[in-house]
Design an enzyme around this catalytic site. Structure first.
Site, PDB file in Angstrom:
ATOM      1  N   ARG A   1       0.838  -1.220   0.000  1.00  0.00           N
ATOM      2  CA  ARG A   1       0.000   0.000   0.000  1.00  0.00           C
ATOM      3  C   ARG A   1       0.868   1.263   0.000  1.00  0.00           C
ATOM      4  O   ARG A   1       0.543   2.258  -0.657  1.00  0.00           O
ATOM      5  CB  ARG A   1      -0.917  -0.022   1.227  1.00  0.00           C
ATOM      6  CG  ARG A   1      -1.879   1.150   1.291  1.00  0.00           C
ATOM      7  CD  ARG A   1      -2.957   0.888   2.329  1.00  0.00           C
ATOM      8  NE  ARG A   1      -3.910   1.972   2.428  1.00  0.00           N
ATOM      9  CZ  ARG A   1      -4.105   2.718   3.521  1.00  0.00           C
ATOM     10  NH1 ARG A   1      -3.400   2.466   4.622  1.00  0.00           N
ATOM     11  NH2 ARG A   1      -4.993   3.678   3.518  1.00  0.00           N
TER      12      ARG A   1
ATOM     13  N   HIS B   1       0.581   4.525  -2.371  1.00  0.00           N
ATOM     14  CA  HIS B   1       0.389   5.881  -1.835  1.00  0.00           C
ATOM     15  C   HIS B   1       1.570   6.786  -2.172  1.00  0.00           C
ATOM     16  O   HIS B   1       1.409   7.993  -2.332  1.00  0.00           O
ATOM     17  CB  HIS B   1       0.174   5.828  -0.319  1.00  0.00           C
ATOM     18  CG  HIS B   1      -1.191   5.343   0.047  1.00  0.00           C
ATOM     19  ND1 HIS B   1      -1.812   5.677   1.236  1.00  0.00           N
ATOM     20  CD2 HIS B   1      -2.080   4.571  -0.617  1.00  0.00           C
ATOM     21  CE1 HIS B   1      -3.017   5.105   1.281  1.00  0.00           C
ATOM     22  NE2 HIS B   1      -3.193   4.429   0.167  1.00  0.00           N
TER      23      HIS B   1
ATOM     24  N   GLY C   1       4.483  11.205  -7.723  1.00  0.00           N
ATOM     25  CA  GLY C   1       5.258  10.114  -8.309  1.00  0.00           C
ATOM     26  C   GLY C   1       5.992   9.289  -7.265  1.00  0.00           C
ATOM     27  O   GLY C   1       5.986   9.600  -6.073  1.00  0.00           O
TER      28      GLY C   1
ATOM     29  N   GLU D   1       2.893  14.451   3.641  1.00  0.00           N
ATOM     30  CA  GLU D   1       1.898  13.445   3.233  1.00  0.00           C
ATOM     31  C   GLU D   1       1.542  12.468   4.345  1.00  0.00           C
ATOM     32  O   GLU D   1       0.410  12.020   4.458  1.00  0.00           O
ATOM     33  CB  GLU D   1       2.439  12.638   2.044  1.00  0.00           C
ATOM     34  CG  GLU D   1       2.505  13.403   0.754  1.00  0.00           C
ATOM     35  CD  GLU D   1       3.285  12.669  -0.340  1.00  0.00           C
ATOM     36  OE1 GLU D   1       3.308  11.423  -0.365  1.00  0.00           O
ATOM     37  OE2 GLU D   1       3.898  13.360  -1.183  1.00  0.00           O
TER      38      GLU D   1
ATOM     39  N   ASN E   1      -3.177   8.331   5.149  1.00  0.00           N
ATOM     40  CA  ASN E   1      -1.930   7.728   5.641  1.00  0.00           C
ATOM     41  C   ASN E   1      -1.846   7.617   7.159  1.00  0.00           C
ATOM     42  O   ASN E   1      -1.162   6.737   7.686  1.00  0.00           O
ATOM     43  CB  ASN E   1      -0.727   8.541   5.141  1.00  0.00           C
ATOM     44  CG  ASN E   1      -0.545   8.416   3.635  1.00  0.00           C
ATOM     45  OD1 ASN E   1      -0.919   7.406   3.043  1.00  0.00           O
ATOM     46  ND2 ASN E   1      -0.006   9.450   3.016  1.00  0.00           N
TER      47      ASN E   1
ATOM     48  N   PRO F   1      -7.447   7.823  -4.577  1.00  0.00           N
ATOM     49  CA  PRO F   1      -8.878   7.545  -4.653  1.00  0.00           C
ATOM     50  C   PRO F   1      -9.439   7.190  -3.280  1.00  0.00           C
ATOM     51  O   PRO F   1      -8.726   6.649  -2.429  1.00  0.00           O
ATOM     52  CB  PRO F   1      -8.945   6.343  -5.603  1.00  0.00           C
ATOM     53  CG  PRO F   1      -7.585   5.724  -5.555  1.00  0.00           C
ATOM     54  CD  PRO F   1      -6.616   6.817  -5.236  1.00  0.00           C
TER      55      PRO F   1
ATOM     56  N   HIS G   1      -6.319  -5.819  -2.236  1.00  0.00           N
ATOM     57  CA  HIS G   1      -7.296  -5.866  -1.142  1.00  0.00           C
ATOM     58  C   HIS G   1      -7.645  -7.304  -0.738  1.00  0.00           C
ATOM     59  O   HIS G   1      -8.619  -7.530  -0.039  1.00  0.00           O
ATOM     60  CB  HIS G   1      -8.550  -5.049  -1.503  1.00  0.00           C
ATOM     61  CG  HIS G   1      -8.301  -3.569  -1.500  1.00  0.00           C
ATOM     62  ND1 HIS G   1      -9.222  -2.648  -1.903  1.00  0.00           N
ATOM     63  CD2 HIS G   1      -7.208  -2.850  -1.125  1.00  0.00           C
ATOM     64  CE1 HIS G   1      -8.711  -1.430  -1.798  1.00  0.00           C
ATOM     65  NE2 HIS G   1      -7.481  -1.525  -1.333  1.00  0.00           N
TER      66      HIS G   1
END
Ligand code: HEM
Length: 323
Positions: free
Chosen positions: A65, A69, A75, A92, A98, A167, A197
């Protein structure tokens, strides 16, 4: 004649310059980038990831993940790892997607520390994330692929950019498609990557809007009642549940069975059934052995090409990936 030759020469010079300039970022990522400068780089990352994931397989999910992210915001440049600092007061890692759910930072720290001992200032944090996600995919799903390296690290990290690009679990199919397209990834990549997932966990808050006040009709009602018990409405702590109740630590096509049976956690998972093309891809993954694994591997390589920084852009961050 002379003028024709001079036009030809000008065109060729232009074409060569164009070729040299245009694909610079992708052209210089290559498999085995550290072969000469740090020959043991990939094996150091691999053994670090292995030792952490053996103890806690959730960290493998976290690393996969983390790669997503990182790549979707500025990028694949390790901007997701930067701690708050005067240069980046609100990075971030503070953002809702996060914090507190992103995990695996300690694995990257350990890999970076080992790499700095072996070959200081050579291996980028962005490549560590890409390699760690690759190694986690193998450990959890026996999915094996070569990932090009040579990414360099960014210096900027900004909380406000995360929600703009990542998203959300309540997105519908066209919103999901748009968020992948803007990063140069296809809908097919999106469907294949969503198979991640099949592993790891989710906080209740990411899907309780599907449970209360009514169980969403897009979810199996039985599954909804089951989730309500794990995620009570007025809970004081945000609980966590596995993404996949069957084999929570196995990166596999089970996710697509779950989507078809309406027992995947997010509305965004369900939306994969809402176009013929994506529903067919989902179905193919439940029917053709090995197809998901092959597509996932290719899509992870595509994800790793998103807006990469290569020399002379960016830097090799060090001695830690956090500053
Ligand atoms: C398609 C759009 C996507 C959405 C809306 C989405 C959303 C989410 C959400 C809300 C969570 C749960 C976070 C929490 O509450 O703890 C999650 C977990 C996770 N996601 Fe996604 N995701 C998407 C795509 C991806 C992709 C492309 C990957 C990787 C290739 C990925 C890998 C994971 C993994 C492995 C977890 C479990 C993390 C852990 O256990 O620490 N997701 N995702």
């Amino acid at each position: 004649m002379e003028s024709k030759i001079s036009i030809l020469v000008t065109c060729l010079t232009f074409a060569t310059a164009f070729q040299l300039l245009l694909p610079l970022s992708e052209a210089s990522l290559k498999v085995g980038f550290y072969k000469k400068t740090c020959p043991r780089a990939e094996s150091i990352v691999k053994s670090t990831v292995r030792s952490f994931v053996r103890k806690n397989s959730g960290l493998g999910a976290g690393l996969i993940r983390m790669f997503f992210h990182d790549c979707f915001v500025r990028g694949c440049d390790a901007s997701v790892l930067l701690d708050p600092s005067p240069a980046n007061p609100d990075p971030e890692k503070n953002s809702i997607p996060n914090n507190p759910s992103l995990r695996g930072y300690e694995v990257v720290d350990a890999a970076k520390a080992a790499l700095e001992k072996e070959c200081p200032g050579v291996v980028s944090c962005a490549d560590i994330i890409a390699l760690a996600a690759r190694d986690a995919s193998f450990l959890l799903g026996k999915i094996s692929y070569k990932i090009p390296t040579g990414r360099r690290d960014g210096k900027v990290s900004n909380n406000a950019e995360v929600l703009q690009f990542l998203p959300a679990p309540f997105f519908n199919l066209s919103q999901l498609e748009a968020s992948f397209a803007i990063k140069g990834l296809s809908t097919a990549d999106m469907v294949a990557l969503s198979g991640a997932h099949s592993i790891g966990r989710s906080h209740c808050s990411s899907f309780t809007s599907r449970l209360y006040p009514n169980i969403d009709w897009t979810m199996s009602q039985r599954f909804g009642f089951f989730l309500r018990r794990l995620c009570p409405q007025n809970a004081t702590v945000d609980g966590v549940v596995p993404q996949n109740f069957f084999k929570p630590n196995r990166l596999s096509a089970q996710y697509y069975f779950n989507v078809e049976s309406l027992i995947a956690l997010f509305f965004s998972d369900w939306t994969l059934l809402t176009s013929q093309k994506t529903a067919q891809q989902v179905d193919a993954y439940t029917k053709v052995p090995g197809l998901f694994e092959a597509d996932f591997a290719k899509a992870m390589v595509n994800l790793g090409n998103v807006e990469v920084l290569t020399w002379p852009k960016g830097e090799i961050r060090g001695p830690t990936c956090r500053l």
